[in-house]
Motif scaffolding. Structure first.
Motif, PDB file in Angstrom:
ATOM      1  N   VAL A  43       0.735  -1.201   0.185  1.00 13.87           N
ATOM      2  CA  VAL A  43      -0.023   0.056   0.031  1.00 13.87           C
ATOM      3  C   VAL A  43       0.800   1.231  -0.125  1.00 13.87           C
ATOM      4  CG1 VAL A  43      -1.944   1.195   1.177  1.00 13.87           C
ATOM      5  CG2 VAL A  43      -1.658  -1.396   1.188  1.00 13.87           C
ATOM      6  N   GLY A  44       0.538   2.302  -0.659  1.00 15.04           N
ATOM      7  CA  GLY A  44       1.086   3.550  -0.606  1.00 15.04           C
ATOM      8  C   GLY A  44       2.087   3.769  -1.889  1.00 15.04           C
ATOM      9  N   GLU A  45       2.804   4.801  -2.065  1.00 15.46           N
ATOM     10  CA  GLU A  45       3.482   5.057  -3.280  1.00 15.46           C
ATOM     11  C   GLU A  45       4.814   3.929  -3.239  1.00 15.46           C
ATOM     12  OE1 GLU A  45       6.127   8.838  -5.359  1.00 15.46           O
ATOM     13  OE2 GLU A  45       5.010   8.889  -3.553  1.00 15.46           O
ATOM     14  N   PRO A  46       4.729   3.234  -4.555  1.00 17.26           N
ATOM     15  CA  PRO A  46       5.936   2.246  -4.621  1.00 17.26           C
ATOM     16  C   PRO A  46       7.217   2.938  -4.589  1.00 17.26           C
ATOM     17  CG  PRO A  46       4.149   1.955  -6.312  1.00 17.26           C
ATOM     18  CD  PRO A  46       3.585   3.297  -5.724  1.00 17.26           C
ATOM     19  N   GLN A  47       8.153   2.298  -3.585  1.00 21.51           N
ATOM     20  CA  GLN A  47       9.526   2.765  -3.974  1.00 21.51           C
ATOM     21  C   GLN A  47      10.554   1.691  -4.042  1.00 21.51           C
ATOM     22  OE1 GLN A  47       9.602   4.831   0.163  1.00 21.51           O
ATOM     23  NE2 GLN A  47       8.561   6.403  -0.444  1.00 21.51           N
ATOM     24  N   ASP A  48      11.610   1.891  -4.120  1.00 22.05           N
ATOM     25  CA  ASP A  48      12.446   0.722  -4.379  1.00 22.05           C
ATOM     26  C   ASP A  48      12.569   0.067  -3.000  1.00 22.05           C
ATOM     27  OD1 ASP A  48      13.049   1.649  -6.913  1.00 22.05           O
ATOM     28  OD2 ASP A  48      14.900   2.479  -6.642  1.00 22.05           O
ATOM     29  N   PHE A  49      12.752   0.335  -2.118  1.00 21.37           N
ATOM     30  CA  PHE A  49      12.705  -0.344  -0.757  1.00 21.37           C
ATOM     31  C   PHE A  49      11.494  -1.286  -0.545  1.00 21.37           C
ATOM     32  CE2 PHE A  49      11.791  -1.061   3.707  1.00 21.37           C
ATOM     33  CZ  PHE A  49      12.837  -1.636   4.113  1.00 21.37           C
ATOM     34  N   LYS A  50      10.272  -0.647  -0.899  1.00 21.57           N
ATOM     35  CA  LYS A  50       9.166  -1.441  -0.752  1.00 21.57           C
ATOM     36  C   LYS A  50       9.082  -2.589  -1.766  1.00 21.57           C
ATOM     37  CE  LYS A  50       6.004   1.881   1.258  1.00 21.57           C
ATOM     38  NZ  LYS A  50       4.856   2.698   0.916  1.00 21.57           N
ATOM     39  N   CYS A  51       9.316  -1.999  -2.833  1.00 24.42           N
ATOM     40  CA  CYS A  51       9.473  -3.124  -4.057  1.00 24.42           C
ATOM     41  C   CYS A  51      10.164  -4.296  -3.710  1.00 24.42           C
ATOM     42  CB  CYS A  51       9.648  -2.471  -5.379  1.00 24.42           C
ATOM     43  SG  CYS A  51       8.598  -1.299  -5.911  1.00 24.42           S
ATOM     44  N   LYS A  52      11.378  -4.236  -3.216  1.00 26.99           N
ATOM     45  CA  LYS A  52      12.535  -5.349  -3.018  1.00 26.99           C
ATOM     46  C   LYS A  52      12.341  -5.914  -1.830  1.00 26.99           C
ATOM     47  CE  LYS A  52      16.385  -2.650  -5.082  1.00 26.99           C
ATOM     48  NZ  LYS A  52      17.566  -2.066  -4.839  1.00 26.99           N
ATOM     49  N   THR A  53      11.395  -5.339  -0.778  1.00 26.20           N
ATOM     50  CA  THR A  53      11.123  -5.962   0.497  1.00 26.20           C
ATOM     51  C   THR A  53       9.903  -6.889   0.646  1.00 26.20           C
ATOM     52  OG1 THR A  53      12.374  -4.331   1.648  1.00 26.20           O
ATOM     53  CG2 THR A  53      11.253  -5.564   3.140  1.00 26.20           C
ATOM     54  N   ARG A  54       8.914  -6.372  -0.125  1.00 18.83           N
ATOM     55  CA  ARG A  54       7.499  -7.031   0.275  1.00 18.83           C
ATOM     56  C   ARG A  54       7.455  -8.438  -0.127  1.00 18.83           C
ATOM     57  NH1 ARG A  54       3.484  -4.147  -4.422  1.00 18.83           N
ATOM     58  NH2 ARG A  54       4.443  -5.153  -6.222  1.00 18.83           N
ATOM     59  N   GLN A  55       7.720  -8.921  -1.355  1.00 18.80           N
ATOM     60  CA  GLN A  55       7.594 -10.081  -1.613  1.00 18.80           C
ATOM     61  C   GLN A  55       8.592 -11.039  -1.040  1.00 18.80           C
ATOM     62  OE1 GLN A  55       5.171 -11.086  -3.461  1.00 18.80           O
ATOM     63  NE2 GLN A  55       4.721  -9.519  -5.008  1.00 18.80           N
ATOM     64  N   ASN A  56       9.789 -10.830  -0.694  1.00 19.41           N
ATOM     65  CA  ASN A  56      10.856 -11.570  -0.215  1.00 19.41           C
ATOM     66  C   ASN A  56      10.629 -11.754   1.241  1.00 19.41           C
ATOM     67  OD1 ASN A  56      12.957 -12.037  -2.262  1.00 19.41           O
ATOM     68  ND2 ASN A  56      12.473  -9.864  -2.743  1.00 19.41           N
ATOM     69  N   PHE A  57       9.986 -10.584   2.051  1.00 17.41           N
ATOM     70  CA  PHE A  57       9.411 -10.520   3.480  1.00 17.41           C
ATOM     71  C   PHE A  57       8.498 -11.562   3.657  1.00 17.41           C
ATOM     72  CE2 PHE A  57       8.164  -7.906   7.316  1.00 17.41           C
ATOM     73  CZ  PHE A  57       8.994  -8.619   8.163  1.00 17.41           C
ATOM     74  N   PHE A  58       7.523 -11.641   2.653  1.00 24.68           N
ATOM     75  CA  PHE A  58       6.354 -12.617   2.902  1.00 24.68           C
ATOM     76  C   PHE A  58       6.976 -13.753   2.572  1.00 24.68           C
ATOM     77  CE2 PHE A  58       3.608 -15.007   0.122  1.00 24.68           C
ATOM     78  CZ  PHE A  58       2.683 -15.343   1.027  1.00 24.68           C
ATOM     79  N   GLY A  59       7.769 -14.057   1.477  1.00 25.74           N
ATOM     80  CA  GLY A  59       8.215 -15.345   0.973  1.00 25.74           C
ATOM     81  C   GLY A  59       9.134 -16.247   2.115  1.00 25.74           C
TER      82      GLY A  59
END
Length: 601
Positions: A321-337
């Motif tokens: 949620v929120g404006e996509p940023q490089d940190f969010k894009c790199k973190t969200r899938q791997n954090f969940f995985g």
């Protein structure tokens, strides 16, 4: 007249006598000038071309006229400076149609060739009676007649309304009636098309007169900001857009899944509720640490690890949620995985432990004893997922991307970098969940108080259904709500496992406290072992093997309470009975049991 055959191929018109007469008049005028004293010592030649009202044919004739003087090849020589270039002709008389004349004049000006009109501006000549001359605008001093084209009874009639006298700067009428009719003429247009306004462009009509046109609206993503524009201007499709019939371009609006979006608020509410439920379960288990329900759940450490994984999985959805940023894009899938893989790994060890504790098949027991290493299983299963995520981030890391596929908006989204890596991460979790499902499914008939297996099975089924539905929806959805699809699936997966594994335990702890005692658990274990032993004895009897292991006839149905010492004694007796039952089964399986498969659980 040349090019007549070409004209017949282009236009299938009948022979126009008026054009032919004009051509003869032109030839006659040139011959009269040559035979007069108007241009002493100069003879005029001529070449007359039929343009067929086509600009391309007129340009081709004009290039022939521009060929070099006294040259056999009728082509224009290329030169950087045409100041000393001598063409075949000195002057050109334009076509009867202005659009063709304008196109030809532009080409002639590039070659420094004057039109006849420019050359005649300084010429004065007489016809014996009157003197003729041209002014600076190129107009001759003889004035002109005002003609009215009037349709009478379906026929076009030309009426001479008046004569304009240049010297007197006045109209001369034949009679009062004609003058009155002339004065009453208003809003006379000398063109066949109306003016095209902003947001429109001119489109040539399919008629003989190419100067006539119609006005059409500019298409989408095009605009015109002036009148009578020949074509509409294109907007920058990446950053701007324009509706049909637009006079300007509008800047595209940048969109993403905002925190204040109604769907995002709904998902964040479910996220917060999931975190609250996770913390509540942890508190309940901590306060009831020594009860049989908590102990049978695999211990507080495993429960804490699973709950912590749920907490991280819930938190990972906030990065969508929120404006996509490089940190969010790199973190969200791997954090969940990684967190979800750790959760499934812990559940897998619990499934194997249940199957190992209540399986009476010696071969399965031997295999499970070799495989059941809780800490190595958790470390290896989670480590593989971490390796997958590390490779993903190293060679094809996710990044922020602007999606211009939607006409009026720019979608700011995260590009996963590699669909293969993304699919591998999710596929690995699915493999762990499938192994966990198979292990739990084999132990689904365990005693009720110990039966975590059927709840694990239900949780895995919910996980599979959610992610199977996710794949086609994710592949066909686009726009700012694409991240919301994955948030929904993650929430369903977390809630499915949380509700199936922990909520029944919490219900027993809070609402069924009478079943959360050692005596109740011992009674359930004894009844299950008795039923299992009975089934085993039946199989052994069918196999003609008298070696039976008798079961003690404990009266667990009495209403008097069981003391702690009695419970321990009964538990010890039951454990000895289970071990002796397994030894008896092992003896029987060494004989002829391979002919019949024993029913374990």
């Amino acid at each position: 007249m040349k090019n007549s055959e070409k004209c017949e191929k282009i236009y299938e018109y009948s022979f126009e006598i008026s054009v032919f007469l004009q051509t003869l008049a032109m030839i006659h005028s040139i011959e009269v000038i040559n035979n007069s004293s108007l241009l002493p010592g100069v003879k005029l030649g001529y070449e007359i071309y039929d343009t067929c009202t086509e600009i391309t044919i007129a340009i081709a004739a004009m290039l022939r006229l521009l060929s070099k003087f006294n040259c056999s090849q009728h082509v224009v020589e290329f030169q950087c400076n045409y100041s000393n270039y001598t063409p075949r002709v000195k002057a050109v008389v334009g076509d009867s149609y202005s659009e063709i004349t304008m196109a030809v004049s532009r080409m002639l000006n590039l070659q420094l060739i004057l039109q006849l009109l420019e050359a005649l501006k300084n010429v004065t000549f007489t016809d014996g009676e009157s003197e003729f001359q041209f002014d600076l605008q190129g107009d001759i001093n003889i004035g002109y007649n005002v003609l009215l084209w009037k349709e009478v009874n379906g026929h076009m009639t030309i009426i001479n309304m008046a004569e304009y006298n240049l010297e007197k700067d006045a109209f001369i009428f034949k009679d009062r009636k004609t003058e009155k009719e002339f004065r009453n003429l208003k809003q006379i247009q000398s063109k066949c098309s109306r003016e095209c306004g902003p947001g429109q462009m001119k489109k040539t009509t399919q008629s003989q007169h190419t100067c006539c046109y119609e006005c059409v609206s500019c298409p989408e993503n095009h605009y015109s900001n002036q009148t009578d524009m020949d074509h509409c201007l294109l907007c920058n499709n990446k950053t701007h857009w324009a509706p049909v019939n637009s006079t300007m371009c509008f800047e595209k609006q940048v969109e993403h899944l905002n925190w204040n979006d109604w769907f995002a608020i709904l998902l964040l509410t479910l996220l917060a509720l999931g975190i609250v439920c996770t913390l509540a379960v942890g508190i309940i288990f901590t306060r009831n640490l020594n009860t049989p329900v908590v102990k049978s759940s695999g211990g507080l450490i495993i429960c804490y690890v699973i709950l912590l994984c749920h907490f991280f999985s819930f938190v990972s959805t906030s990065f969508f949620v929120g404006e996509p940023q490089d940190f969010k894009c790199k973190t969200r899938q791997n954090f969940f995985g990684v967190s979800f893989a750790l959760c499934i790994s812990c559940i897998l060890t619990k499934s194997l432990k249940i199957l190992l504790a209540f399986s009476f098949d010696p071969r399965l027991q031997t295999c499970l004893k070799r495989l059941y290493k809780p800490i190595p299983i958790i470390v290896i299963c989670t480590g593989v997922q971490m390796i997958i995520c590390t490779i993903w981030l190293t060679f094809a890391e996710p990044f922020v991307e602007e999606n211009f596929s939607i006409p009026r908006v720019i979608i700011l989204e995260c590009d996963e970098g590699s669909i293969m890596a993304f699919g591998t991460m999710l596929g690995y979790i699915a493999i762990l969940a499938f192994v966990c499902f198979i292990s739990a499914f084999k132990g689904r008939k365990l005693p009720a108080n110990y039966n975590k297996a059927k709840f694990i099975t239900s949780g895995m089924i919910i996980y599979f259904i959610a992610w199977i539905i996710f794949i086609p929806i994710y592949a066909t959805t686009f726009g700012k709500y694409l991240p919301a699809v994955e948030i929904t699936v993650i929430l369903i997966s977390n809630y499915g496992i949380l509700c199936c594994m922990f909520f029944p335990k919490c219900y027993i702890i809070l609402c069924k406290q009478e079943t959360n005692t050692k005596s109740a658990f011992l009674k359930t274990l004894y009844m299950y072992s008795s039923q299992s032993e009975s089934r085993l004895n039946v199989n052994i009897s069918l196999d003609s093997r008298p070696n039976e292991v008798p079961l003690p006839n404990h009266n667990f149905n009495r209403k008097s309470p069981v003391t702690l010492e009695q419970g321990k004694a009964s538990q010890s007796q039951m454990a000895e009975h289970v071990q002796s039952a397994r030894k008896g089964i092992a003896k029987n399986t060494a004989g002829t049991l391979p002919r019949k498969r024993m029913s374990s659980i």
